[in-house]
Design a protein around this motif. Structure first.
Motif, PDB file in Angstrom:
ATOM      1  N   GLY A   1      15.940  -6.913   0.118  1.00 48.24           N
ATOM      2  CA  GLY A   1      14.590  -7.472   0.292  1.00 48.24           C
ATOM      3  C   GLY A   1      14.028  -8.068  -0.978  1.00 48.24           C
ATOM      4  O   GLY A   1      12.860  -7.851  -1.306  1.00 48.24           O
ATOM      5  N   LEU A   2      14.833  -8.854  -1.681  1.00 52.16           N
ATOM      6  CA  LEU A   2      14.404  -9.373  -2.979  1.00 52.16           C
ATOM      7  C   LEU A   2      13.100 -10.155  -2.895  1.00 52.16           C
ATOM      8  O   LEU A   2      12.252 -10.059  -3.794  1.00 52.16           O
ATOM      9  CB  LEU A   2      15.497 -10.253  -3.582  1.00 52.16           C
ATOM     10  CG  LEU A   2      16.835  -9.565  -3.897  1.00 52.16           C
ATOM     11  CD1 LEU A   2      17.778 -10.550  -4.552  1.00 52.16           C
ATOM     12  CD2 LEU A   2      16.629  -8.344  -4.777  1.00 52.16           C
TER      13      LEU A   2
ATOM     14  N   TYR B   1       6.185  -3.615   1.446  1.00 50.32           N
ATOM     15  CA  TYR B   1       7.069  -3.450   2.599  1.00 50.32           C
ATOM     16  C   TYR B   1       8.489  -3.082   2.177  1.00 50.32           C
ATOM     17  O   TYR B   1       9.431  -3.241   2.954  1.00 50.32           O
ATOM     18  CB  TYR B   1       7.073  -4.724   3.439  1.00 50.32           C
ATOM     19  CG  TYR B   1       5.703  -5.081   3.963  1.00 50.32           C
ATOM     20  CD1 TYR B   1       4.993  -4.174   4.756  1.00 50.32           C
ATOM     21  CD2 TYR B   1       5.102  -6.290   3.641  1.00 50.32           C
ATOM     22  CE1 TYR B   1       3.726  -4.475   5.218  1.00 50.32           C
ATOM     23  CE2 TYR B   1       3.828  -6.593   4.099  1.00 50.32           C
ATOM     24  CZ  TYR B   1       3.150  -5.686   4.885  1.00 50.32           C
ATOM     25  OH  TYR B   1       1.886  -5.978   5.340  1.00 50.32           O
ATOM     26  N   GLY B   2       8.632  -2.589   0.959  1.00 59.12           N
ATOM     27  CA  GLY B   2       9.936  -2.122   0.505  1.00 59.12           C
ATOM     28  C   GLY B   2      10.754  -3.133  -0.260  1.00 59.12           C
ATOM     29  O   GLY B   2      11.863  -2.824  -0.701  1.00 59.12           O
ATOM     30  N   GLY B   3      10.231  -4.364  -0.419  1.00 67.69           N
ATOM     31  CA  GLY B   3      10.969  -5.384  -1.149  1.00 67.69           C
ATOM     32  C   GLY B   3      10.698  -5.334  -2.640  1.00 67.69           C
ATOM     33  O   GLY B   3      10.057  -4.406  -3.148  1.00 67.69           O
TER      34      GLY B   3
ATOM     35  N   HIS C   1      10.229  -0.945  11.908  1.00 68.28           N
ATOM     36  CA  HIS C   1      11.420  -1.782  11.771  1.00 68.28           C
ATOM     37  C   HIS C   1      11.789  -2.178  10.337  1.00 68.28           C
ATOM     38  O   HIS C   1      12.981  -2.303  10.014  1.00 68.28           O
ATOM     39  CB  HIS C   1      11.248  -3.053  12.600  1.00 68.28           C
ATOM     40  CG  HIS C   1      11.232  -2.809  14.074  1.00 68.28           C
ATOM     41  ND1 HIS C   1      12.383  -2.545  14.796  1.00 68.28           N
ATOM     42  CD2 HIS C   1      10.204  -2.775  14.964  1.00 68.28           C
ATOM     43  CE1 HIS C   1      12.068  -2.369  16.074  1.00 68.28           C
ATOM     44  NE2 HIS C   1      10.747  -2.494  16.201  1.00 68.28           N
ATOM     45  N   LEU C   2      10.837  -2.418   9.470  1.00 72.42           N
ATOM     46  CA  LEU C   2      11.160  -3.027   8.177  1.00 72.42           C
ATOM     47  C   LEU C   2      12.076  -2.160   7.328  1.00 72.42           C
ATOM     48  O   LEU C   2      13.058  -2.664   6.745  1.00 72.42           O
ATOM     49  CB  LEU C   2       9.865  -3.357   7.418  1.00 72.42           C
ATOM     50  CG  LEU C   2       8.993  -4.447   8.053  1.00 72.42           C
ATOM     51  CD1 LEU C   2       7.759  -4.698   7.193  1.00 72.42           C
ATOM     52  CD2 LEU C   2       9.779  -5.735   8.248  1.00 72.42           C
ATOM     53  N   GLN C   3      11.794  -0.876   7.226  1.00 75.07           N
ATOM     54  CA  GLN C   3      12.634   0.005   6.422  1.00 75.07           C
ATOM     55  C   GLN C   3      14.043   0.074   6.989  1.00 75.07           C
ATOM     56  O   GLN C   3      15.039   0.085   6.249  1.00 75.07           O
ATOM     57  CB  GLN C   3      12.023   1.405   6.364  1.00 75.07           C
ATOM     58  CG  GLN C   3      12.781   2.397   5.477  1.00 75.07           C
ATOM     59  CD  GLN C   3      12.437   2.237   4.011  1.00 75.07           C
ATOM     60  OE1 GLN C   3      11.671   1.344   3.658  1.00 75.07           O
ATOM     61  NE2 GLN C   3      13.005   3.085   3.161  1.00 75.07           N
TER      62      GLN C   3
ATOM     63  N   GLY D   1      19.883  -1.311   6.324  1.00 79.57           N
ATOM     64  CA  GLY D   1      21.088  -1.596   7.093  1.00 79.57           C
ATOM     65  C   GLY D   1      21.228  -0.724   8.322  1.00 79.57           C
ATOM     66  O   GLY D   1      22.208  -0.848   9.061  1.00 79.57           O
ATOM     67  N   GLU D   2      20.249   0.152   8.574  1.00 83.51           N
ATOM     68  CA  GLU D   2      20.322   1.006   9.758  1.00 83.51           C
ATOM     69  C   GLU D   2      20.237   0.186  11.033  1.00 83.51           C
ATOM     70  O   GLU D   2      20.864   0.517  12.047  1.00 83.51           O
ATOM     71  CB  GLU D   2      19.201   2.036   9.717  1.00 83.51           C
ATOM     72  CG  GLU D   2      19.182   2.980  10.915  1.00 83.51           C
ATOM     73  CD  GLU D   2      18.004   3.929  10.891  1.00 83.51           C
ATOM     74  OE1 GLU D   2      17.777   4.627  11.900  1.00 83.51           O
ATOM     75  OE2 GLU D   2      17.291   3.983   9.860  1.00 83.51           O
ATOM     76  N   ALA D   3      19.444  -0.890  11.013  1.00 80.10           N
ATOM     77  CA  ALA D   3      19.248  -1.723  12.204  1.00 80.10           C
ATOM     78  C   ALA D   3      19.705  -3.149  11.946  1.00 80.10           C
ATOM     79  O   ALA D   3      19.281  -3.774  10.969  1.00 80.10           O
ATOM     80  CB  ALA D   3      17.778  -1.709  12.629  1.00 80.10           C
ATOM     81  N   LEU D   4      20.572  -3.645  12.810  1.00 74.96           N
ATOM     82  CA  LEU D   4      20.984  -5.047  12.803  1.00 74.96           C
ATOM     83  C   LEU D   4      20.314  -5.754  13.982  1.00 74.96           C
ATOM     84  O   LEU D   4      20.081  -5.146  15.027  1.00 74.96           O
ATOM     85  CB  LEU D   4      22.503  -5.172  12.916  1.00 74.96           C
ATOM     86  CG  LEU D   4      23.339  -4.536  11.806  1.00 74.96           C
ATOM     87  CD1 LEU D   4      24.832  -4.698  12.108  1.00 74.96           C
ATOM     88  CD2 LEU D   4      23.008  -5.133  10.448  1.00 74.96           C
ATOM     89  N   TRP D   5      20.018  -7.031  13.809  1.00 70.14           N
ATOM     90  CA  TRP D   5      19.330  -7.814  14.837  1.00 70.14           C
ATOM     91  C   TRP D   5      20.171  -9.021  15.233  1.00 70.14           C
ATOM     92  O   TRP D   5      21.004  -9.514  14.465  1.00 70.14           O
ATOM     93  CB  TRP D   5      17.979  -8.308  14.322  1.00 70.14           C
ATOM     94  CG  TRP D   5      16.913  -7.284  14.188  1.00 70.14           C
ATOM     95  CD1 TRP D   5      16.979  -6.119  13.469  1.00 70.14           C
ATOM     96  CD2 TRP D   5      15.594  -7.332  14.759  1.00 70.14           C
ATOM     97  NE1 TRP D   5      15.787  -5.441  13.551  1.00 70.14           N
ATOM     98  CE2 TRP D   5      14.914  -6.164  14.333  1.00 70.14           C
ATOM     99  CE3 TRP D   5      14.933  -8.251  15.556  1.00 70.14           C
ATOM    100  CZ2 TRP D   5      13.600  -5.901  14.704  1.00 70.14           C
ATOM    101  CZ3 TRP D   5      13.616  -7.987  15.923  1.00 70.14           C
ATOM    102  CH2 TRP D   5      12.966  -6.823  15.511  1.00 70.14           C
TER     103      TRP D   5
END
Length: 383
Positions: free
Chosen positions: A54-55, A61-63, A112-114, A119-123
């Protein structure tokens, strides 16, 4: 845009180069969809744990909230180090995440964002349909509001990773009386939902990362709608705007690196002595320089706070054209072996075939020219 690297940016580049040299996987990303998805999740987790996920996402939001120039440095160094392709991480990182940051509810962001960053969730993306590919506004998959749920029926196609991903950014028509871009809704669709059937599409190269997805009265909570019901076109345009913002920088860096490799191949093979070969290579270098200038001009506007817009279609067109011209010249210099079917061994053959696909993916050249004529040049529509 000032492209003189500051001491801080040079230090960032050095730290990034050192980390990539020590951490880029030695093995290539598997082509098998299931193995590729597992690889993508594991690599994204490595990036997340090391602080490289999340550069360009805001810190809240974790970036890391990095600047445009730092993103350019990231793409350049990542390609130079041979970093794995985005694979099934692309939609989550470049589409869904930024769309939720801009337009999602607090609950959607928290849910969803975290998981995207770690990498826990792929879309995957549920936009294209058999009769609505580049012409996205003609889609017909229906979404009927029933109480606090949206009931979806229809079909999507060319959905990359549908059988390996967790969620889908799904665009449906919720107003049956509407036409074109009106009456659409963007909704988060869990891929494990009852009523979804997925059929992989095997391509001529043997791979099956594309899928057709069928929806038979799939029930999705209305709380999953991003933006407004019947306001999905604006959400979708925001999604595509994020895709066309800085994502072409990576492709530009890849093309630049491949061209320099091709020049070395020509020198080693003796083709460098041919005036025509040198002329063609010089032409390709000029094309790459033009592509770099276009990207930097776009980045300069984004750095001043302007959102990505229709000029992304110009960048996409030029990127595809330059990539194709470089790859076609590679076939002239290296000969027919460049198309060797062993794609694990022959990276050039893989790149050439991928370049052919990308002339269609994300909108055909004809559609891109329509967008440029309408939204950039403001020309009258043809009858």
């Amino acid at each position: 845009m000032d492209l003189t690297w500051s001491p801080e940016e040079l230090a960032f580049r050095e730290a990034l180069r050192t980390w990539l040299a020590a951490n880029v996987p030695a093995e290539r990303r598997p082509h098998d969809p299931a193995a590729g998805a597992a690889f993508d999740r594991a690599w994204q987790r490595v990036l997340f744990d090391a602080g490289w996920a999340g550069l360009n996402w805001p810190r809240e939001y974790g970036g890391r909230g990095l600047s445009i120039l730092q993103q350019v440095i990231w793409y350049e160094e990542y390609v130079r180090a041979g970093g794995p392709p985005m694979g099934f991480r692309f939609v989550a990182q470049n589409h869904a995440g930024p769309t939720l940051i801009a337009l999602g509810t607090d609950d959607q962001k928290a849910g969803h964002l975290q998981r995207i960053l770690s990498g826990e969730a792929l879309w995957c993306q549920g936009f294209s349909e058999p009769n609505a590919g580049s012409d996205l506004a003609s889609l017909r998959t229906r979404g009927v509001v029933d109480g606090d749920e949206l009931v979806v029926t229809g079909q999507k196609t060319w959905t990359t990773g549908a059988d390996q991903t967790d969620f889908q950014e799904l665009l449906v028509r919720t107003d049956p009386e509407s036409s074109r871009h009106k009456g659409l809704t963007w909704v988060i669709c869990p891929m494990a939902s009852k009523g979804i059937e997925i059929q992989p599409i095997r391509k001529m190269n043997g791979r099956a990362e594309f899928c057709s997805v069928f929806y038979d009265e799939v029930r999705i909570p209305l709380s999953n709608v991003v933006g407004q019901v019947n306001g999905g076109w604006a959400t979708a345009m925001a999604t595509l705007g994020f895709e066309r913002g800085t994502s072409f920088i990576g492709e530009m860096a890849e093309i630049t690196l491949r061209l320099e490799e091709l020049i070395e191949i020509a020198k080693a093979s003796g083709d460098w002595k041919d005036d025509e070969v040198r002329r063609k290579l010089a032409d390709r270098r000029a094309e790459v320089a033009a592509l770099r200038a276009l990207n930097y001009a776009n980045l300069s506007r984004y750095a001043r706070g302007e959102p990505p817009g229709a000029e992304g279609s110009i960048t996409k067109l030029l990127t595809n054209d330059v990539a194709r011209s470089v790859h076609e010249l590679a076939t002239e210099i290296a000969g027919a072996d460049i198309l060797d079917g062993d794609l694990e061994r022959n990276r050039w053959g893989d790149l050439l075939q991928h370049g052919m696909v990308m002339t269609i993916g994300g909108g055909t050249p004809e559609i891109q020219r329509e967008i440029i004529a309408d939204r950039v040049l403001e020309l009258p529509r043809s009858r």
